[in-house]
Design a protein around this motif. Structure first.
Motif, mmCIF file in Angstrom:
data_model
loop_
_atom_site.group_PDB
_atom_site.id
_atom_site.type_symbol
_atom_site.label_atom_id
_atom_site.label_comp_id
_atom_site.label_asym_id
_atom_site.label_seq_id
_atom_site.Cartn_x
_atom_site.Cartn_y
_atom_site.Cartn_z
ATOM 1 N N GLU A 306 0.820 -1.212 0.000
ATOM 2 C CA GLU A 306 0.000 0.000 0.000
ATOM 3 C C GLU A 306 0.858 1.268 0.000
ATOM 4 N N ASN A 307 1.980 1.242 0.709
ATOM 5 C CA ASN A 307 2.805 2.442 0.873
ATOM 6 C C ASN A 307 3.944 2.529 -0.133
ATOM 7 N N TRP A 308 4.077 1.542 -1.009
ATOM 8 C CA TRP A 308 5.263 1.469 -1.849
ATOM 9 C C TRP A 308 5.512 2.707 -2.695
ATOM 10 N N SER A 309 6.747 3.107 -2.732
ATOM 11 C CA SER A 309 7.272 4.097 -3.663
ATOM 12 C C SER A 309 8.778 3.900 -3.670
ATOM 13 N N LEU A 310 9.469 4.494 -4.623
ATOM 14 C CA LEU A 310 10.924 4.364 -4.662
ATOM 15 C C LEU A 310 11.561 4.983 -3.422
ATOM 16 N N ILE A 311 11.010 6.106 -2.970
ATOM 17 C CA ILE A 311 11.519 6.753 -1.754
ATOM 18 C C ILE A 311 11.298 5.848 -0.547
ATOM 19 N N TYR A 312 10.139 5.178 -0.525
ATOM 20 C CA TYR A 312 9.829 4.277 0.588
ATOM 21 C C TYR A 312 10.820 3.113 0.626
ATOM 22 N N ASP A 313 11.168 2.583 -0.556
ATOM 23 C CA ASP A 313 12.168 1.520 -0.631
ATOM 24 C C ASP A 313 13.503 1.992 -0.056
ATOM 25 N N LEU A 314 13.928 3.188 -0.449
ATOM 26 C CA LEU A 314 15.216 3.710 0.015
ATOM 27 C C LEU A 314 15.204 3.916 1.530
ATOM 28 N N LYS A 315 14.065 4.357 2.069
ATOM 29 C CA LYS A 315 13.941 4.530 3.519
ATOM 30 C C LYS A 315 14.087 3.189 4.239
ATOM 31 N N LEU A 316 13.467 2.141 3.692
ATOM 32 C CA LEU A 316 13.554 0.823 4.312
ATOM 33 C C LEU A 316 14.980 0.270 4.236
ATOM 34 N N ILE A 317 15.684 0.566 3.145
ATOM 35 C CA ILE A 317 17.082 0.125 3.026
ATOM 36 C C ILE A 317 17.933 0.797 4.093
ATOM 37 N N VAL A 318 17.745 2.108 4.267
ATOM 38 C CA VAL A 318 18.510 2.854 5.281
ATOM 39 C C VAL A 318 18.180 2.341 6.682
ATOM 40 N N LYS A 319 16.892 2.122 6.955
ATOM 41 C CA LYS A 319 16.489 1.604 8.262
ATOM 42 C C LYS A 319 17.101 0.236 8.533
ATOM 43 N N THR A 320 17.161 -0.593 7.494
ATOM 44 C CA THR A 320 17.735 -1.931 7.648
ATOM 45 C C THR A 320 19.207 -1.850 8.025
ATOM 46 N N ILE A 321 19.947 -0.970 7.352
ATOM 47 C CA ILE A 321 21.372 -0.808 7.645
ATOM 48 C C ILE A 321 21.578 -0.340 9.082
ATOM 49 N N LEU A 322 20.746 0.598 9.531
ATOM 50 C CA LEU A 322 20.866 1.105 10.907
ATOM 51 C C LEU A 322 20.523 0.021 11.925
ATOM 52 N N ILE A 323 19.511 -0.794 11.611
ATOM 53 C CA ILE A 323 19.080 -1.840 12.539
ATOM 54 C C ILE A 323 20.164 -2.900 12.716
ATOM 55 N N LEU A 324 20.921 -3.182 11.666
ATOM 56 C CA LEU A 324 21.965 -4.209 11.741
ATOM 57 C C LEU A 324 23.038 -3.877 12.771
ATOM 58 N N PHE A 325 23.169 -2.599 13.109
ATOM 59 C CA PHE A 325 24.185 -2.191 14.081
ATOM 60 C C PHE A 325 23.638 -2.082 15.499
ATOM 61 N N ARG A 326 22.351 -2.381 15.655
ATOM 62 C CA ARG A 326 21.751 -2.348 16.982
ATOM 63 C C ARG A 326 21.925 -3.692 17.668
ATOM 64 N N LYS A 327 22.029 -3.675 18.959
ATOM 65 C CA LYS A 327 22.145 -4.895 19.733
ATOM 66 C C LYS A 327 20.837 -5.687 19.691
ATOM 67 N N ASN A 328 20.988 -6.990 19.556
ATOM 68 C CA ASN A 328 19.823 -7.899 19.566
ATOM 69 C C ASN A 328 18.825 -7.590 18.456
ATOM 70 N N SER A 329 19.326 -7.091 17.318
ATOM 71 C CA SER A 329 18.426 -6.780 16.225
ATOM 72 C C SER A 329 18.378 -7.868 15.171
ATOM 73 N N GLY A 330 19.287 -8.803 15.207
ATOM 74 C CA GLY A 330 19.398 -9.809 14.149
ATOM 75 C C GLY A 330 18.403 -10.938 14.283
ATOM 76 N N ALA A 331 18.469 -11.815 13.284
ATOM 77 C CA ALA A 331 17.596 -12.985 13.305
ATOM 78 C C ALA A 331 18.185 -14.051 14.186
ATOM 79 N N TYR A 332 17.368 -15.070 14.555
ATOM 80 C CA TYR A 332 17.895 -16.205 15.301
ATOM 81 C C TYR A 332 17.573 -17.494 14.597
#
Length: 332
Positions: A306-332
């Motif tokens: 519903e929310n998709w746009s190219l800008i939305y994709d780029l925001k999710l990519i940036v959020k993903t990169i930031l989350i990877l550096f957070r503690k306990n953010s990864g998969a198990y």
């Protein structure tokens, strides 16, 4: 999860004592739910039926929900030993059936002259645009550039990752698994191996801590010591950049399900397959491994659509990169 779907009318008529279902011009979620309901009610009540014909002479568009309805009807027809026959299939629909493999399991009558293409026109037949992201050449361009960068990073980290995997648990470096992509098309996804060699054989012995049509276990004993590190850092998913480069996945999309998960879908839940699966998406930045309810997975996937746009994709990519550096953010 998925809101109430209004009923649509699917009448079943008879031609030479053979029941015929006339399908509409578009077979999307609303029509697909009613299509499945009408056909399955008929099959349950008609014990003497040996053949059921689906007339697609008017149908020129079908999405993932339509495929889901067809799959559900095929399953019940096999149980009832009823032959399903597709009649008047247009090239657009035939392309979808071929992509998903349904042309190999369904009886399809040869097309009439009215539904065939003229010589030289076959190459112009396109698969349906189930979502704007499917036909976005800019999104595809971002995927190609991103996957090339990702594969470059994978090449740099390849030798260290291979060494630690081998030292921790001898066996294959890579793990491959069949997943379902756009419209339910199956493809082989690749990861660095993070589990013991016979993990798939042991799956039935592991408690599923998630509810619904997917699998999660916080302390899965099949995961190796190095595997836990690879998962926490998402390094195990680096080989999936190859799937992105091939066009089977996108950098951003929905979570790619396994075939056994899709087997349990109701027709509306097939909507999540209207876009390409992604290496990251709403589930990745909104709880990731903490998402244990399938209804939440559906909600996040539909929110992305519903929310998709190219800008939305780029925001999710940036959020993903930031989350990877957070503690306990990864998969198990």
């Amino acid at each position: 999860m998925v809101g109430p779907i209004p009923d649509a009318d699917f009448r079943i008529t008879f031609f030479n004592d053979t029941p015929v279902v006339q399908l509409p011009p578009r077979l999307t979620v609303l029509e697909a739910v009613a299509f499945k309901k009408s056909c399955q009610q008929f099959l349950q009540e008609s014990a003497d039926t040996q053949q059921l014909v689906f007339d697609l002479s008017q149908t020129t568009f079908i999405d993932s929900s339509g495929i889901g309805a067809l799959v559900s009807n095929v399953k019940l027809a096999r149980e009832k030993q009823v032959e399903l026959v597709l009649r008047g299939v247009h090239p657009q629909v035939m392309a979808v059936l071929a992509m998903t493999g349904l042309d190999q399991v369904l009886t399809i009558e040869p097309p009439s002259q009215s539904t065939t293409t003229t010589p030289g026109k076959k190459s112009e037949i396109q698969l349906p645009t189930t979502h704007p992201s499917v036909r976005s050449w800019i999104k595809r361009g971002i995927d190609v550039v991103g996957s090339l960068v990702g594969l470059g990073i994978t090449a740099i980290l390849f030798i260290p990752i291979v060494i630690v995997i081998k030292l921790d648990d001898p066996g294959p470096i890579f793990f491959s698994q069949i997943r379902c992509g756009w419209m339910g098309r199956r493809f082989q996804v690749w990861k660095f191996r993070s589990m013991c060699v016979n993990a798939e054989a042991l799956k039935d012995k592991i408690e599923n801590q998630a509810s619904g049509a997917f699998f999660k276990n916080e302390n899965d004993p099949r995961v190796t010591r190095v595997g836990r590190i690879l998962r926490k850092t998402s390094l195990d998913e680096l080989p999936q950049f190859w799937n992105v480069l091939k066009g089977e996945m996108s950098l951003v999309g929905t979570r790619p399900p396994t075939p056994d998960e899709v087997e349990r879908y109701e027709v509306p839940e097939w909507q999540r397959l209207d876009v390409k699966p992604g290496m990251t998406g709403e589930w990745q930045v909104n709880g990731r491994s903490q998402v244990r309810n399938f209804e939440d997975v559906i909600r996040l996937d539909l929110r992305y659509q519903e929310n998709w746009s190219l800008i939305y994709d780029l925001k999710l990519i940036v959020k993903t990169i930031l989350i990877l550096f957070r503690k306990n953010s990864g998969a198990y």
